[in-house]
Design a protein around this motif. Structure first.
Motif, mmCIF file in Angstrom:
data_model
loop_
_atom_site.group_PDB
_atom_site.id
_atom_site.type_symbol
_atom_site.label_atom_id
_atom_site.label_comp_id
_atom_site.label_asym_id
_atom_site.label_seq_id
_atom_site.Cartn_x
_atom_site.Cartn_y
_atom_site.Cartn_z
ATOM 1 N N ALA A 33 0.736 -1.208 0.071
ATOM 2 C CA ALA A 33 -0.050 -0.044 -0.094
ATOM 3 C C ALA A 33 1.127 1.268 0.094
ATOM 4 C CB ALA A 33 -0.991 0.133 1.295
ATOM 5 N N GLN A 34 1.906 1.286 0.679
ATOM 6 C CA GLN A 34 2.692 2.596 0.917
ATOM 7 C C GLN A 34 3.495 2.716 -0.317
ATOM 8 O OE1 GLN A 34 2.903 0.088 2.836
ATOM 9 N NE2 GLN A 34 4.988 -0.670 3.459
ATOM 10 N N ASP A 35 3.882 1.496 -1.114
ATOM 11 C CA ASP A 35 4.490 1.868 -2.480
ATOM 12 C C ASP A 35 3.645 2.156 -3.736
ATOM 13 O OD1 ASP A 35 6.997 1.069 -1.416
ATOM 14 O OD2 ASP A 35 6.668 -1.154 -1.900
ATOM 15 N N ILE A 36 2.294 1.694 -3.473
ATOM 16 C CA ILE A 36 1.353 2.154 -4.323
ATOM 17 C C ILE A 36 1.067 3.767 -4.111
ATOM 18 C CG2 ILE A 36 -1.018 1.993 -4.934
ATOM 19 C CD1 ILE A 36 -0.905 -0.876 -4.395
ATOM 20 N N ARG A 37 0.819 4.206 -2.835
ATOM 21 C CA ARG A 37 0.771 5.616 -2.669
ATOM 22 C C ARG A 37 1.863 6.491 -3.211
ATOM 23 N NH1 ARG A 37 -2.031 3.652 2.001
ATOM 24 N NH2 ARG A 37 0.210 3.715 3.068
ATOM 25 N N GLN A 38 3.108 6.115 -3.121
ATOM 26 C CA GLN A 38 4.350 6.573 -3.608
ATOM 27 C C GLN A 38 4.331 6.801 -5.165
ATOM 28 O OE1 GLN A 38 7.745 4.828 -2.481
ATOM 29 N NE2 GLN A 38 9.166 6.590 -3.409
ATOM 30 N N PHE A 39 3.908 5.743 -5.638
ATOM 31 C CA PHE A 39 3.982 5.640 -6.794
ATOM 32 C C PHE A 39 2.730 6.556 -7.647
ATOM 33 C CE2 PHE A 39 5.927 1.352 -6.768
ATOM 34 C CZ PHE A 39 7.190 1.882 -7.255
ATOM 35 N N SER A 40 1.571 6.273 -7.095
ATOM 36 C CA SER A 40 0.639 7.350 -7.437
ATOM 37 C C SER A 40 0.808 8.741 -7.461
ATOM 38 C CB SER A 40 -0.711 7.095 -6.596
ATOM 39 O OG SER A 40 -1.219 5.490 -7.130
ATOM 40 N N GLY A 41 1.622 9.151 -6.319
ATOM 41 C CA GLY A 41 1.774 10.732 -6.095
ATOM 42 C C GLY A 41 2.855 11.177 -7.026
ATOM 43 N N SER A 42 3.376 10.317 -7.788
ATOM 44 C CA SER A 42 4.279 10.544 -8.772
ATOM 45 C C SER A 42 3.903 10.518 -10.111
ATOM 46 C CB SER A 42 5.657 10.012 -8.754
ATOM 47 O OG SER A 42 6.274 9.910 -7.485
ATOM 48 N N ASN A 43 2.526 10.224 -10.197
ATOM 49 C CA ASN A 43 1.912 10.176 -11.730
ATOM 50 C C ASN A 43 2.341 8.950 -12.308
ATOM 51 O OD1 ASN A 43 0.288 12.280 -11.226
ATOM 52 N ND2 ASN A 43 1.887 13.747 -12.063
ATOM 53 N N VAL A 44 2.554 7.754 -11.610
ATOM 54 C CA VAL A 44 2.656 6.427 -12.081
ATOM 55 C C VAL A 44 1.655 5.482 -11.720
ATOM 56 C CG1 VAL A 44 4.588 4.454 -12.185
ATOM 57 C CG2 VAL A 44 5.333 6.910 -11.915
ATOM 58 N N SER A 45 1.090 5.080 -12.798
ATOM 59 C CA SER A 45 -0.065 4.210 -12.434
ATOM 60 C C SER A 45 0.374 2.848 -11.863
ATOM 61 C CB SER A 45 -0.817 3.854 -13.614
ATOM 62 O OG SER A 45 -1.584 5.379 -14.052
ATOM 63 N N VAL A 46 -0.163 1.903 -11.314
ATOM 64 C CA VAL A 46 -0.007 0.629 -10.962
ATOM 65 C C VAL A 46 -1.273 -0.403 -11.267
ATOM 66 C CG1 VAL A 46 0.522 -0.797 -8.971
ATOM 67 C CG2 VAL A 46 1.343 1.559 -9.017
ATOM 68 N N ASN A 47 -0.737 -1.107 -12.229
ATOM 69 C CA ASN A 47 -1.723 -2.554 -12.585
ATOM 70 C C ASN A 47 -1.269 -3.691 -11.720
ATOM 71 O OD1 ASN A 47 -3.563 -3.690 -14.120
ATOM 72 N ND2 ASN A 47 -1.598 -4.615 -15.204
ATOM 73 N N VAL A 48 -2.010 -4.382 -10.998
ATOM 74 C CA VAL A 48 -1.571 -5.609 -10.162
ATOM 75 C C VAL A 48 -2.348 -6.846 -10.931
ATOM 76 C CG1 VAL A 48 -1.806 -6.519 -8.112
ATOM 77 C CG2 VAL A 48 -1.569 -4.176 -8.361
ATOM 78 N N TYR A 49 -1.612 -7.851 -10.968
ATOM 79 C CA TYR A 49 -1.816 -9.173 -11.631
ATOM 80 C C TYR A 49 -1.488 -10.207 -10.494
ATOM 81 C CZ TYR A 49 2.794 -10.129 -12.859
ATOM 82 O OH TYR A 49 4.272 -10.457 -13.003
ATOM 83 N N PRO A 50 -2.002 -11.419 -10.762
ATOM 84 C CA PRO A 50 -3.459 -11.773 -11.156
ATOM 85 C C PRO A 50 -4.158 -11.507 -10.057
ATOM 86 C CG PRO A 50 -2.387 -13.829 -10.556
ATOM 87 C CD PRO A 50 -1.521 -12.682 -10.384
ATOM 88 N N VAL A 51 -5.531 -10.842 -10.183
ATOM 89 C CA VAL A 51 -6.610 -10.763 -9.118
ATOM 90 C C VAL A 51 -7.990 -11.056 -9.700
ATOM 91 C CG1 VAL A 51 -7.681 -8.672 -7.975
ATOM 92 C CG2 VAL A 51 -5.345 -8.515 -8.630
ATOM 93 N N ASN A 52 -7.982 -12.391 -9.108
ATOM 94 C CA ASN A 52 -9.256 -13.103 -9.628
ATOM 95 C C ASN A 52 -10.276 -13.095 -8.398
ATOM 96 O OD1 ASN A 52 -7.850 -13.697 -11.824
ATOM 97 N ND2 ASN A 52 -6.953 -15.324 -11.071
ATOM 98 N N GLU A 53 -10.017 -13.021 -7.145
ATOM 99 C CA GLU A 53 -10.829 -13.212 -5.951
ATOM 100 C C GLU A 53 -11.411 -11.684 -5.592
ATOM 101 O OE1 GLU A 53 -12.262 -15.985 -4.579
ATOM 102 O OE2 GLU A 53 -11.557 -16.822 -6.478
ATOM 103 N N PRO A 54 -12.958 -11.768 -5.138
ATOM 104 C CA PRO A 54 -13.252 -10.248 -4.848
ATOM 105 C C PRO A 54 -12.462 -9.796 -3.488
ATOM 106 C CG PRO A 54 -15.230 -11.917 -4.986
ATOM 107 C CD PRO A 54 -13.976 -12.782 -5.514
ATOM 108 N N TRP A 55 -12.064 -10.747 -2.554
ATOM 109 C CA TRP A 55 -11.207 -10.240 -1.497
ATOM 110 C C TRP A 55 -10.042 -9.413 -1.716
ATOM 111 C CZ3 TRP A 55 -6.424 -11.331 0.043
ATOM 112 C CH2 TRP A 55 -5.851 -12.709 -0.704
ATOM 113 N N LEU A 56 -9.357 -10.081 -2.608
ATOM 114 C CA LEU A 56 -7.970 -9.433 -3.070
ATOM 115 C C LEU A 56 -8.346 -8.296 -4.114
ATOM 116 C CD1 LEU A 56 -4.846 -9.516 -3.355
ATOM 117 C CD2 LEU A 56 -5.010 -11.382 -5.119
ATOM 118 N N TYR A 57 -9.250 -8.102 -4.787
ATOM 119 C CA TYR A 57 -9.812 -6.964 -5.441
ATOM 120 C C TYR A 57 -9.923 -5.704 -4.611
ATOM 121 C CZ TYR A 57 -12.178 -4.143 -8.937
ATOM 122 O OH TYR A 57 -12.579 -3.037 -9.785
ATOM 123 N N SER A 58 -10.744 -6.340 -3.287
ATOM 124 C CA SER A 58 -10.991 -5.054 -2.309
ATOM 125 C C SER A 58 -10.030 -4.676 -1.742
ATOM 126 C CB SER A 58 -12.230 -5.794 -1.341
ATOM 127 O OG SER A 58 -13.403 -6.215 -2.023
#
Length: 595
Positions: free
Chosen positions: A439-464
């Motif tokens: 989570a902290q890395d994602i916030r850091q990348f997002s704050g620098s205008n770098v989008s993050v795509n995560v794979y593989p996400v197949n279950e609702p709990w992981l998507y949430s």
């Protein structure tokens, strides 16, 4: 006429008989005992506890690993060259073993709570030992074969941690009844003190565990980021054969924002979609080219590849157990699917205004296109009708050359690099495995205008969880499942979680204290019971349950008063008490006759 009231009254104890019978094959009353369990039986109880706890962790692992079942089966295929769902026997044996050990654990705890001697039947011992060894073997095998998957346990705890804590607290609180009974029943001893200290220590740890629980879903609802976009990973492979036009069409029906694929280069320089090294799993190459079925897919020309059927395997193997839900029309369409080229995918994406992200695989060194593979892919992109900014370029090879040739391509990377280096390479999107997406890395990348795509996400709990972490998109094999998740499964503020934590702790403390007080009162009443009340029961009609209870209290009373041996106690209760009762009955009878 004098009616004799028997002193020894037995009642049928069906539940107790079943309890001791199932656990230790002690179905008869005389086979049961209130004596302390032997060290040997205590050792088996310890092994039973170890088996149960290990199976609990093992079951939790496979429950959360459901997100990656297809990855597991794919790894098995790469080792055995035979496609099979290896999760089915594992889940079946795990469920059976866990149910069996859990049932024995409940029986053993009931024995302890009722003061019955533990005596595990020899068949149960063999089965428990077999379950323990099998589970250990499974853990070692997974650690060797699928070691990276252990990360999902720690990741899932971010989502399930608050609820597992409350469940564990409820279980340990309930165990207070057994612990309090043992502490109140036995004499002051080291075992009593050790049991109490261990129990209190476990409780204190559980009371303080929330201080160390960290979850992205514990946040202010106003700070929740927008819903992550869903990318169809190889299309919708649970609904149609992967990497086919039908699969990508099914993904588009689920409102995905982009399509993801694995790209190889054919012998004559045509980029086509294929995940495996060979064509054997997803085509009928074994029938058309049996001598070449183990060859690298890149060593086939496009004409040969196009002649293969890429759908029959899906109907035959049913990799996701979804064929039974397909309509007859979809089955016929599946049976006629062919291998898809990159050009076809780009045309479909351009027609539907979707983006495309692909991973380009370099051909082997002896391949004629080994040095031209990037150029082959760029030519197809430039000749297609798709807008360059809709194509996300992942390979790091010749990235500067690619940026110079097609400047508007979205540069993405699957390597987690510092923000400064990402900016230097012109990378605007990171594609990371979920185990790398903190989570902290994602916030850091997002704050620098770098989008993050995560794979593989197949279950609702992981998507949430990824949603709460702030990712912009996820790649999924199951877009039809994630489509049904309009909001995170749960989200709460830190204040709400703190209130739940404190409330559950206070309730637990109150229940535990109440249990110990009640057990102490109950056992103190038993020790102080007057033995003469039991003798008077010979002439005063009492329910059989009360008679048995008084006899048990008499036994405890005599033990506390120093009756040293079982023979001495049996002589006292068998001869003295019976004689006293008979004399009392005769005296009462004579008095009634005179009157």
């Amino acid at each position: 006429m004098v009616k004799h009231q028997p002193l020894q009254v037995y009642e049928r104890q069906l539940c107790l008989s079943c309890l001791t019978g199932i656990y230790g094959c002690r179905w008869k009353r005389y086979q049961r005992s209130h004596d302390d369990s032997s060290k040997w039986e205590c050792s088996w109880f310890f092994l039973l506890c170890c088996s149960f706890l290990l199976l609990l962790v093992w079951s939790y692992f496979w429950l959360e690993a459901r997100n990656d079942y297809n990855e597991f089966n794919w790894l098995l295929y790469n080792r055995s060259a035979v496609w099979k769902d290896g999760t089915v026997p594992i889940l079946a044996t795990t469920l059976t073993g866990f149910t069996y050990t859990a049932f024995l654990m409940i029986l053993a705890l009931c024995h302890i709570a009722l003061g019955q001697q533990l005596n595990l039947y020899w068949i149960h011992k063999i089965v428990v030992l077999a379950i323990l060894l099998t589970t250990i073997t499974g853990v070692v095998s997974v650690d060797d074969f699928w070691q990276d998957e252990w990360d999902i346990v720690l990741i899932s705890l971010q989502f399930t941690g608050p609820f597992l804590h409350i469940g564990a607290l409820a279980v340990v609180t309930a165990l207070g009844w057994v612990i309090a009974g043992q502490v109140a029943r036995v004499e002051r001893s080291r075992l009593q003190v050790a049991t109490l200290v261990i129990y209190v220590s476990v409780l204190l740890v559980l009371y303080l565990v929330p201080l160390f629980i960290s979850s992205p879903c514990i946040m202010d609802r106003s700070k929740l980021s927008p819903r992550p976009a869903v990318i169809g990973r190889r299309g919708a492979p649970m609904l149609a054969p992967e990497h086919t036009i039908m699969s990508f069409s099914k993904a588009l029906q689920q409102k995905v924002t982009a399509l993801e694929a694995d790209v190889k280069i054919s012998l004559d320089g045509v980029p086509f979609l294929m995940r495996d090294r060979t064509l054997r799993r997803t085509t009928n190459v074994d029938k058309l080219f049996p001598a070449r079925q183990d060859h690298d897919a890149s060593f086939f020309n496009w004409t040969e590849i196009r002649s293969l059927n890429a759908g029959l395997w899906f109907l035959r193997d049913d990799p996701y157990w979804t064929v039974q839900y397909m309509s007859e029309k979809d089955r016929n369409r599946t049976a006629n699917q062919t291998v898809c080229s990159l050009a076809e995918l780009l045309r479909l994406a351009a027609r539907t205004n979707r983006s495309v992200i692909f991973s380009l695989r370099r051909p082997p060194p002896q391949h004629p296109r080994h040095q031209l593979w990037v150029s082959d892919a760029l030519k197809v992109i430039q000749r297609s009708s798709i807008l360059p900014e809709q194509v996300m370029w992942t390979p790091d090879w010749y990235r500067k050359k690619v940026r110079a040739a097609v400047p508007l391509l979205q540069q993405t990377s699957d390597e987690k690099l510092p923000v400064a280096e990402l900016k230097e390479r012109g990378i605007s999107t990171l594609t990371l495995h979920y185990s790398q997406a903190r989570a902290q890395d994602i916030r850091q990348f997002s704050g620098s205008n770098v989008s993050v795509n995560v794979y593989p996400v197949n279950e609702p709990w992981l998507y949430s969880l990824m949603w709460c972490s702030g990712v912009q998109s996820v790649s999924s094999d199951a877009p039809h499942i994630l489509k049904k998740v309009p909001n995170p499964i749960w989200i709460m503020s830190a204040e709400e979680y703190g209130l739940i934590w404190i409330t559950s702790n206070l309730i637990s403390v109150a229940i535990v204290i109440g249990i110990f007080i009640f057990q102490k009162w109950k056992m103190s009443g038993m020790h102080s019971y007057n033995p003469e009340q039991i003798m008077l029961s010979a002439v005063v009609r009492r329910p059989s349950r009360d008679v048995n209870l008084m006899k048990e209290k008499l036994i405890f009373s005599e033990i506390n008063n120093g009756v040293g041996s079982t023979d001495e106690l049996s002589m006292y209760t068998g001869n003295g008490l019976d004689a006293y009762a008979r004399d009392d009955i005769m005296t009462t009878a004579r008095h009634a006759t005179k009157l």
